[in-house]
Design an enzyme around this catalytic site. Structure first.
Site, PDB file in Angstrom:
ATOM      1  N   LYS A  26       0.869  -1.171   0.000  1.00 41.29           N
ATOM      2  CA  LYS A  26       0.000   0.000   0.000  1.00 41.29           C
ATOM      3  C   LYS A  26       0.909   1.224   0.000  1.00 41.29           C
ATOM      4  O   LYS A  26       1.978   1.215   0.602  1.00 41.29           O
ATOM      5  CB  LYS A  26      -0.869  -0.028   1.260  1.00 41.29           C
ATOM      6  CG  LYS A  26      -1.836   1.120   1.392  1.00 41.29           C
ATOM      7  CD  LYS A  26      -2.632   1.021   2.681  1.00 41.29           C
ATOM      8  CE  LYS A  26      -3.661  -0.083   2.641  1.00 41.29           C
ATOM      9  NZ  LYS A  26      -4.573  -0.052   3.799  1.00 41.29           N
ATOM     10  N   ASP A 136       6.510  -4.248 -15.362  1.00 41.55           N
ATOM     11  CA  ASP A 136       5.091  -3.902 -15.320  1.00 41.55           C
ATOM     12  C   ASP A 136       4.902  -2.467 -15.799  1.00 41.55           C
ATOM     13  O   ASP A 136       4.192  -1.679 -15.183  1.00 41.55           O
ATOM     14  CB  ASP A 136       4.533  -4.085 -13.912  1.00 41.55           C
ATOM     15  CG  ASP A 136       2.995  -4.083 -13.899  1.00 41.55           C
ATOM     16  OD1 ASP A 136       2.391  -4.270 -14.976  1.00 41.55           O
ATOM     17  OD2 ASP A 136       2.412  -3.881 -12.815  1.00 41.55           O
ATOM     18  N   LYS A 138       3.381   0.447 -17.765  1.00 44.42           N
ATOM     19  CA  LYS A 138       2.067   0.769 -18.309  1.00 44.42           C
ATOM     20  C   LYS A 138       1.780   2.222 -17.930  1.00 44.42           C
ATOM     21  O   LYS A 138       2.428   2.765 -17.028  1.00 44.42           O
ATOM     22  CB  LYS A 138       0.988  -0.163 -17.734  1.00 44.42           C
ATOM     23  CG  LYS A 138       0.955  -0.192 -16.203  1.00 44.42           C
ATOM     24  CD  LYS A 138       0.010  -1.245 -15.680  1.00 44.42           C
ATOM     25  CE  LYS A 138       0.087  -1.317 -14.151  1.00 44.42           C
ATOM     26  NZ  LYS A 138      -0.799  -2.354 -13.610  1.00 44.42           N
ATOM     27  N   ASN A 141       1.682   3.390 -14.311  1.00 45.28           N
ATOM     28  CA  ASN A 141       2.925   3.485 -13.537  1.00 45.28           C
ATOM     29  C   ASN A 141       3.790   4.651 -13.988  1.00 45.28           C
ATOM     30  O   ASN A 141       4.941   4.772 -13.575  1.00 45.28           O
ATOM     31  CB  ASN A 141       3.729   2.177 -13.658  1.00 45.28           C
ATOM     32  CG  ASN A 141       3.189   1.094 -12.745  1.00 45.28           C
ATOM     33  OD1 ASN A 141       2.624   1.390 -11.696  1.00 45.28           O
ATOM     34  ND2 ASN A 141       3.344  -0.157 -13.131  1.00 45.28           N
ATOM     35  N   ASP A 154       7.784   2.659  -9.277  1.00 41.82           N
ATOM     36  CA  ASP A 154       7.922   1.214  -9.014  1.00 41.82           C
ATOM     37  C   ASP A 154       9.012   0.541  -9.831  1.00 41.82           C
ATOM     38  O   ASP A 154       8.966  -0.662 -10.045  1.00 41.82           O
ATOM     39  CB  ASP A 154       6.592   0.480  -9.272  1.00 41.82           C
ATOM     40  CG  ASP A 154       5.740   0.438  -8.010  1.00 41.82           C
ATOM     41  OD1 ASP A 154       6.182   1.004  -7.010  1.00 41.82           O
ATOM     42  OD2 ASP A 154       4.664  -0.151  -8.031  1.00 41.82           O
ATOM     43  N   THR A 176       0.841  -6.506 -16.504  1.00 37.89           N
ATOM     44  CA  THR A 176      -0.535  -6.365 -16.956  1.00 37.89           C
ATOM     45  C   THR A 176      -0.659  -6.980 -18.347  1.00 37.89           C
ATOM     46  O   THR A 176       0.108  -6.615 -19.237  1.00 37.89           O
ATOM     47  CB  THR A 176      -0.907  -4.874 -16.995  1.00 37.89           C
ATOM     48  OG1 THR A 176      -0.677  -4.319 -15.695  1.00 37.89           O
ATOM     49  CG2 THR A 176      -2.352  -4.668 -17.384  1.00 37.89           C
TER      50      THR A 176
END
Length: 434
Positions: A26, A136, A138, A141, A154, A176
């Site tokens: 989180k 990841d 995309k 992000n 990230d 994804t």
């Protein structure tokens, strides 16, 4: 409600609202109580890290990320640990996500898309040169700072279970689906450099076209389209842009364009400005080892909140674009994955009304303090839609309610919010101007 409020603090940081949520972590807005500087804190579950024997690997990942000081990558400032959690203190980027820019305004002009793509490749190339792969990539992000510059979030932290086998390839299928390279899907191992570049190609297509190159409600059909690179460029793209996209979205990673080749491409080079930055400033890595030590002396103290979190002027500014507080209580809700409304009702009444509205829509409700988690038991396009809500106190008789997609499809969230807002007409406060 009592006027006394207990904020949640982690060491010198006062934690605010949740601004991001994933399966294993989180992210919360926070500020340094000594300097007032805004940061984002990513919170990981230490038990899961230890259970999966990932300690040494995560130490290496975090150490590498602390050393990465690139203008187009979100900075990792420091690491802290408590008995149960790991806290990663990150740069807070206030300009929002590139995703929102696309869905709210449609496709970008080629020169604007090119600028973002150049910054993306700068960041990816730099991190690859240090052995860090994203896996990841995309639009969600990709963040924008207050000056409109792209920041990749990230990087190196989205896939902490990174594993390179003896063949030198990665073997974990992640990311994804719409953005994942064909070689990642076939489970025969892949090179993190070429697979990240494929994702960059999909992002470039989305920036220029306003929609995904590979999309299908059936996952098997989607994978087949990706494996065959079955897509067509829209007619409005320039021939140079089409040519570059086809070279990046080459299903064969061996013949796919490389970043050095990309840097020499005619379309890419237009107006290109290499990043200028200083990466030689000192970096202290002592906090990384301290995070995993069991002794109390190495743990940061945590204080938990028991009342709705109070929002001061600093918090309000952090939640709005720049210093325009008029945008705080959003009037344009369409396609956002996070939205807010104000209410003069009590916190408990707001919570009850949301629960009453959500249950007929097929949601299970979990409540803790003044936060709620809503989970739709029926799976949608991207799994079960999960909604996180939280009630904040702005003034004794005024609350702000944040409704955020925690998991699932953005458009399904938009549909949910429309239904919810209809049910909450008596709760939502509107000014005379509204």
């Amino acid at each position: 409600m009592s006027t006394a409020k207990v904020k949640r603090c982690v060491g010198k940081y006062e934690l605010g609202r949740t601004i991001g949520e994933g399966t294993f972590a989180k992210v919360r807005f926070a500020r340094n109580s000594k300097t007032g500087d805004a940061v984002a804190i990513k919170i990981l579950d230490k038990e899961k890290v230890l259970k999966n024997k990932m300690v040494e690997q995560i130490k290496r990942e975090i150490a590498t990320m602390k050393l990465i000081k690139h203008p187009n990558v979100v900075r990792l400032y420091e690491v802290m640990g408590s008995k149960t959690k790991i806290f990663l203190v990150l740069e807070f980027v206030k300009g929002g996500e590139l995703f929102d820019k696309i869905v709210n305004h449609g496709r970008l002009r080629e020169d604007e898309a090119r600028k973002y793509f150049q910054q993306l490749i700068n960041a990816v190339d730099y991190c690859h040169s240090r052995g860090v792969y994203h896996r990841d990539l995309k639009p969600e992000n990709l963040l924008l700072d207050e000056n409109g510059n792209l920041k990749v979030s990230d990087f190196g932290l989205s896939a902490l279970s990174l594993q390179v086998r003896a063949d030198g390839l990665l073997h974990t299928t992640c990311g994804t689906p719409n953005y994942v390279a064909p070689e990642v899907l076939n489970d025969k191992g892949y090179d993190g450099t070429t697979s990240d570049l494929w994702s960059c190609g999909v992002i470039l297509f989305v920036l220029l076209a306003g929609y995904l190159p590979f999309e299908d409600d059936n996952v098997i059909n989607l994978y087949k389209k990706i494996s065959d690179a079955e897509f067509s460029c829209p007619a409005w793209l320039s021939s140079d842009a089409k040519r570059l996209i086809k070279r990046i979205l080459d299903p064969n990673p061996i013949t796919r364009i490389t970043i050095p080749e990309l840097l020499e491409d005619a379309w890419f080079k237009k107006g290109y400005k290499p990043p200028i930055f200083n990466e030689n400033c000192d970096t202290n890595l002592d906090d990384i080892d301290a995070v995993f030590k069991d002794s109390e002396e190495h743990h940061v103290t945590e204080k938990k909140e028991e009342q709705p979190a109070a929002l001061n002027a600093f918090d309000l500014i952090s939640m709005s674009k720049g210093l325009k507080l008029g945008s705080l209580f959003d009037r344009e809700q369409e396609f956002k994955r996070e939205t807010r409304f104000s209410s003069k009702s009590s916190a408990n009444e707001i919570m009850s009304k949301i629960e009453e509205a959500a249950k007929p829509l097929g949601f299970e409700v979990q409540k803790k303090n003044y936060k709620m988690r809503l989970e739709n038991m029926k799976a949608g396009r991207k799994g079960n839609l999960n909604i996180a809500t939280e009630v904040f106190q702005v003034a004794p008789s005024l609350h702000m309610v944040e409704v955020r997609k925690a998991k699932g499809d953005t458009l399904e969230f938009h549909k949910f919010y429309k239904n919810l807002s209809t049910s909450l007409k008596d709760v939502v406060w509107k000014s005379e101007e509204d």
